[in-house]
Design an enzyme around this catalytic site. Structure first.
Site, mmCIF file in Angstrom:
data_model
loop_
_atom_site.group_PDB
_atom_site.id
_atom_site.type_symbol
_atom_site.label_atom_id
_atom_site.label_comp_id
_atom_site.label_asym_id
_atom_site.label_seq_id
_atom_site.Cartn_x
_atom_site.Cartn_y
_atom_site.Cartn_z
ATOM 1 N N ASP A 31 -15.610 73.544 -13.896
ATOM 2 C CA ASP A 31 -16.196 74.124 -12.678
ATOM 3 C C ASP A 31 -17.664 73.724 -12.555
ATOM 4 O O ASP A 31 -18.436 73.874 -13.493
ATOM 5 C CB ASP A 31 -16.076 75.650 -12.774
ATOM 6 N N HIS A 82 -19.746 74.680 -9.811
ATOM 7 C CA HIS A 82 -20.499 75.470 -8.839
ATOM 8 C C HIS A 82 -21.781 75.995 -9.479
ATOM 9 O O HIS A 82 -21.740 76.874 -10.334
ATOM 10 C CB HIS A 82 -19.645 76.614 -8.296
#
Ligand code: B12
Ligand code: B12
Lengths: 482, 136, 482, 136
Positions: free
Chosen positions: D14, D16
């Site tokens: 991930d 983000h």
């Protein structure tokens, strides 16, 4: 009955008033002097004119739903919901259609059936039947200004009751609540009846109570060219001011072309300021109506239409915007759908509030054309009345100098055919008897010929029909299906 | 083809004039003799117009949500007036709010209407149905 | 590994290729010559470059969703649904995050668990694991062009498989799919790996097969100033063209201020045409991304944000618009929510297609500033590379001359602080080492000082944080809460 | 007040980075010693960082939907590593799609996390909870 654009003297007003209050049993509960005291005790946040004045000052665009159901408690619940879950800045009470036609008996029946069925069988709030106390219950339960929104040719009793009941804003006018909303009622009659309403509000003003008045801008909501609705809005504004109204909101229904819509709101404000200059202390604001014609049934598409109206209202910096809902094409919205329309609108109004649409190029051109068209109409109206606006209005409708497309009234000539040009702006395909100069006629004609060439067909009624269906089918301009 | 006569109008206190105008245009173009009594039409006006013009069908619009209240007893009044054989169509936004269409449709079929049309119906639909029902 | 902006010769390409195809078992099924024949048999409506060329010609704005699930049949069903119920013009296959990081083993695990759980446990379509045949199943089941959308630093095997599998468009680039999507991968490495991808596509072009390439415009999607994303888009466009790519779509993520957004799309197109002038037969198109930062959770509000993006894309006349959904803030959308976003977008794109936003006044000013900023950046990049763009890019990132806000990569300086001005346009609060002239710096500073005065606070990181949350909370500019 | 140490990071594949950056800023301002291991962090990195820094709590973000796959067995690994007493928070968009929050929350609570936060959580919430859980 003698119609003149002159402020009624109090004697005449009181004489007519006696009759008005007898139209339905609840009329006898109206006590004007007590009502004035009641209004003076209202906090400012419940007074429309005060809240609008702040928005005007701050260049904000406030949002307002339409809403009304048959029973008082349900109506309060609905409005509370729209305030809380929809972040509505201003609240309405939309009146049911029986009350609008003064059918208080049928409204009573509707109230009863609504109680029995456990759901609203009326398409609005029957304020006359609920009376002054009923209205005050609503006003007291809420923390925002309330406006009566209706469509009533003879709205005198409704005005008496709702305003005594604490409403601080009253929509409508002798033209805008007649021609789109009635078939057999003469203009003369409704102008006269609305002078009564305006005089009533003028009386409140004299006593220091601010009641806002809002002519119904969008008329039939269907391809109305801006110069037609501007002419009517300004006439109704002037007629109201003559009776002593001080706080006026003029309206306009979205056409869908950004340039035309922004030009319309800007020119409406400027023209109205010019025409109203002779009256002192007028507080003038504007209202933009999200698309008032046929909507798409699909909710996602409807959200698109709602958003575009919200964006345009903000870019045009209208003082408020009247909000549609994702249920528009199908029926009176649930409170949830109504709140959704409001939240979509709020999101856009907030995102766009600091953005301007600058008055250059095309926008100036469009404004100039709207100004010209409107002034040509209004000048002829005044001429026809030998300087008297009320008389002139009556004669102008007879002569088709004032004319509203798709209106049901037999007092309306119905000669106009509006259609969209290639960019989606609404133009006159047939301008009927509107007193336009060669320049204006040519401008409109050329725009529609351009579209005709593009679509390889002559501009005709079929084009108009296609335009009426267009937004519902996901387009702005009703191009022929291929 | 033999010209069939239709009575067209918007019932009750309803003023929605646009669909009515378009239906008039489309039905006329389709070859029908259209008697349009317009908006704000009480039940009686439909019946009187149908009697006077010896109509084959009555097309009622109700857009504003009071369809249930306004159409009550219409079929019975037609029968009383001897219009047993006149075909009855109804269309528009018939009830208040977005409601289940099947239920709404059945409600009005049970009230004696021959065909009932949902919101947003285009003129093509009733034109085709009229041709079928009137044997054209 | 030697990085130069020079077209790879075929020997080098084939040498690297052998290694690439070994990265996962499905690599061995790729037969380039067979794939070229396969592409030549595709109908034009399935070829992205053909469909985009028509849209460009007609000045239409096409709509495209993001979508991808773990299993082939479900993926086909999803895309069919978006085509039918969402009226999508162009189709995507969004690749899952494991594949993006070349974790094909974990992707395999995700496919298995998805089968077991009966729902997609991956956030996208694992194209590598499904192989050439799996991709072709998808391509053959649909009647619109398909694009791979991902976020993969090393996207070589994915490109080999997906393109051989019949995809006709490939998103990404050595910067745009590294800096926002990776932490530890050097620019040099990804520029090199993407030269491979571009060379592959250049090879297809040489054989007469059109494959479109689209650098990922929005980068981190969070307050990226247009001149930053323009610089990167143009660099990636140039690098691709050098390897023989002919059909290029440059992208930009909505900022929210209409003037800035329209100016951005116009200037992106103009600047790219200038810079790409040295390459022949380039077909250049643009893509506008609806707001790429944090969304409001409420669906009605999300519809508002989606609509504003759709409207801006149409007014800017981007060739296509990438569509968000009402589920954006919460999770990968259901197919229904995805289709809703598409229908909302289609409604607006249709309603606005004949409307223009005219290049006068503010818009010209904004365009001019974006052009200046972008050119100042790009000139320095070329200087740093002694005329070689690839070298220059590597050094520019080292020097912070290229810099992307909020990026996870350690190869990114991360000195920029963007913030909105009073009208919501994105400005440089801190321009780090971007090589800006005094004029540009002053312009940015003044705009933010103006906002600071308005909010009675110094422009600071808190302002940036407020701006990041703003749209999610229903605003554009993150004014301090009162 | 005694300075408490938190390990902060985004788990799995991930990337983000925005929420992570803001959380770092807010937690630091709130007086914590924040060890931010950033995005793309495997389970091991969280554990190693916690051991090295003698952390009081681990705050894991997962935004991209693979939270279920990425967090499997994390609590067990913590126990193995002797981090039994370290408080575990988890937040972000934990599962693929818009799903019933209660179910999602319980799923992760059952996996051994002490607190689980829904999408869109503002930093104020974990700051208040940390103060409570760490007895500040
Ligand atoms: C324009 C409009 C108005 C205009 C009407 C101007 C005029 N005099 O014509 C104005 C602004 C004045 C207005 C007023 C009101 N309106 Co209005 N209006 C609309 C709107 C937006 C479009 C209607 C329209 O012109 N459509 C275009 C035409 C071509 O389509 P149509 O009317 O549906 O007709 C077609 C078909 O339905 C079908 N059809 C119609 N009748 C029949 C009959 C048969 C037999 C057949 C086969 C087919 C058929 O064929 C037609 C042609 O294709 C609709 C919502 C919508 N549809 O988007 C609301 C709507 C009809 N209005 C509504 C309401 C409630 C009102 C008001 C009471 C209050 C208000 N909201 O202001 C007043 C009512 C006044 C009154 N006494 O009637 C509601 C009705 C709610 C319900 N049924 O639950 C609607 C649905 C909006 C809503 N969702 O709240 N309205
Ligand atoms: C910006 C963004 C991106 C950028 C990220 C740039 C970057 N490197 O940071 C880009 C464009 C690169 C991107 C890529 C992808 N994204 Co993304 N992205 C977003 C978006 C729009 C905003 C995220 C954001 O920055 N929010 C602002 C910050 C401040 O909020 P936050 O991240 O939510 O963090 C706050 C809280 O959640 C909380 N919090 C977070 N963690 C924790 C932990 C604890 C312990 C606590 C207490 C609180 C807490 O505190 C933070 C501060 O308030 C979201 C959707 C949304 N939220 O609107 C999708 C979203 C997260 N992305 C998503 C996906 C799927 C992807 C992609 C796989 C595919 C794609 N759609 O392109 C890739 C993934 C790449 C990868 N390997 O990770 C999905 C995840 C779906 C799901 N869970 O079901 C989302 C939800 C969008 C969607 N609905 O599809 N994305």
């Amino acid at each position: 009955m003698k119609l003149k654009n002159k402020r009624w003297n109090l004697d005449k007003f009181k004489e007519v008033r006696e009759e008005v209050l007898k139209q339905w049993s609840t009329g006898e509960d109206v006590d004007l002097e007590e009502a004035i005291e009641y209004h003076k005790d209202l906090p400012k946040k419940k007074v429309m004119a005060e809240v609008l004045a702040i928005a005007k000052e701050e260049k904000a665009t406030l949002i307002q739903p339409r809403a009304g159901v048959a029973l008082i408690d349900e109506h309060i619940e609905l409005l509370k919901f729209l305030r809380k879950e929809g972040q509505a800045d201003l609240l309405p009470s939309t009146i049911d259609s029986y009350t609008r036609q003064n059918n208080y008996q049928e409204a009573e029946q509707g109230i009863k059936e609504s109680r029995n069925e456990g759901r609203s069988m009326l398409n609005g709030f029957p304020a006359v039947n609920h009376g002054v106390d009923g209205c005050r219950k609503v006003v007291e339960a809420l923390d925002a200004p309330l406006q009566v929104r209706h469509g009533t040719p003879d709205a005198r009793l409704l005005a008496e009751i709702a305003i005594a009941g604490g409403f601080t804003d009253y929509e409508g006018g002798g033209i805008s609540y007649n021609i789109p909303y009635a078939k057999d009622v003469s203009i003369k009659q409704t102008l006269y009846d609305w002078q009564y309403v305006d005089r009533l509000i003028g009386y409140y003003e004299e006593q220091g109570v601010k009641i806002n008045r809002e002519p119904f801008g969008p008329l039939t909501g269907t391809l109305v060219p801006p110069s037609v609705s501007h002419s009517i809005a300004i006439i109704e504004g002037l007629l109201a001011a003559e009776q002593g109204v001080k706080s006026i909101t003029l309206g306009y229904g979205q056409c869908g072309n950004l340039v035309q819509d922004v030009a319309a709101i800007h020119s409406l404000k400027e023209l109205a300021e010019e025409y109203l200059a002779e009256y002192d202390d007028i507080m003038l604001t504007t209202v933009f109506h999200q698309w008032m014609g046929g909507f798409p049934q699909d909710e996602a598409q409807a959200f698109g239409v709602i958003s575009w109206g919200a964006a345009t209202a903000a870019l045009a910096n209208a003082t408020k915007v009247i909000v549609k809902t994702p249920h528009e094409a199908l029926g009176v919205p649930t409170k949830e759908a109504n709140a959704q329309g409001l939240r979509t609108t709020k999101q856009l109004v907030n995102m766009l509030k600091d953005q301007q649409f600058v008055a250059k190029g095309l926008l100036e051109e469009e404004k100039e054309m709207i100004r010209k068209e409107t002034k040509q109409i209004l000048n002829r109206v005044l001429e026809l009345g030998d300087g008297d606006l009320a008389q002139g209005t009556v004669r102008a409708f007879e002569a088709g100098v004032l004319d509203i497309p798709f209106a049901p009234s037999k007092y309306n000539a119905g000669n106009l055919l509006p259609a969209r040009d290639n960019n989606g702006a609404i133009r006159y395909l047939n301008h009927g008897n509107l007193p336009f100069s060669e320049e204006v006629i040519k401008f409109n004609k050329e725009r529609l010929e351009e579209r005709g060439r593009d679509e390889e067909r002559e501009p005709s009624f079929q084009m108009v029909i296609d335009d009426i269906y267009a937004i519902g089918k996901g387009m702005l301009v009703g191009k022929p299906r291929s | 083809m033999e010209e069939k006569t239709l009575v067209l109008g918007v019932i009750g206190s309803d003023v929605h004039a646009v669909g009515n105008r378009i239906l008039e245009e489309a039905l006329t173009k389709a070859g029908f003799n259209v008697v349009n009594i317009g908006v704000l039409a009480p039940q009686e006006d439909f019946i009187n117009a149908a009697i006077e013009t010896d109509a084959d069908a009555i097309l009622i619009s109700s857009l504003y949500g009071h369809g249930e209240l306004d159409c009550k007893g219409f079929k019975e009044k037609c029968i009383e007036a001897g219009l047993d054989n006149v075909i009855l169509y109804l269309g528009g936004n018939l009830v208040v709010g977005k409601q289940d269409w099947k239920k709404t449709k059945n409600k009005f079929l049970n009230m004696g209407f021959d065909r009932v049309y949902p919101p947003g119906t285009l003129p093509e639909a009733p034109i085709a149905d009229l041709k079928e029902d009137l044997g054209l």
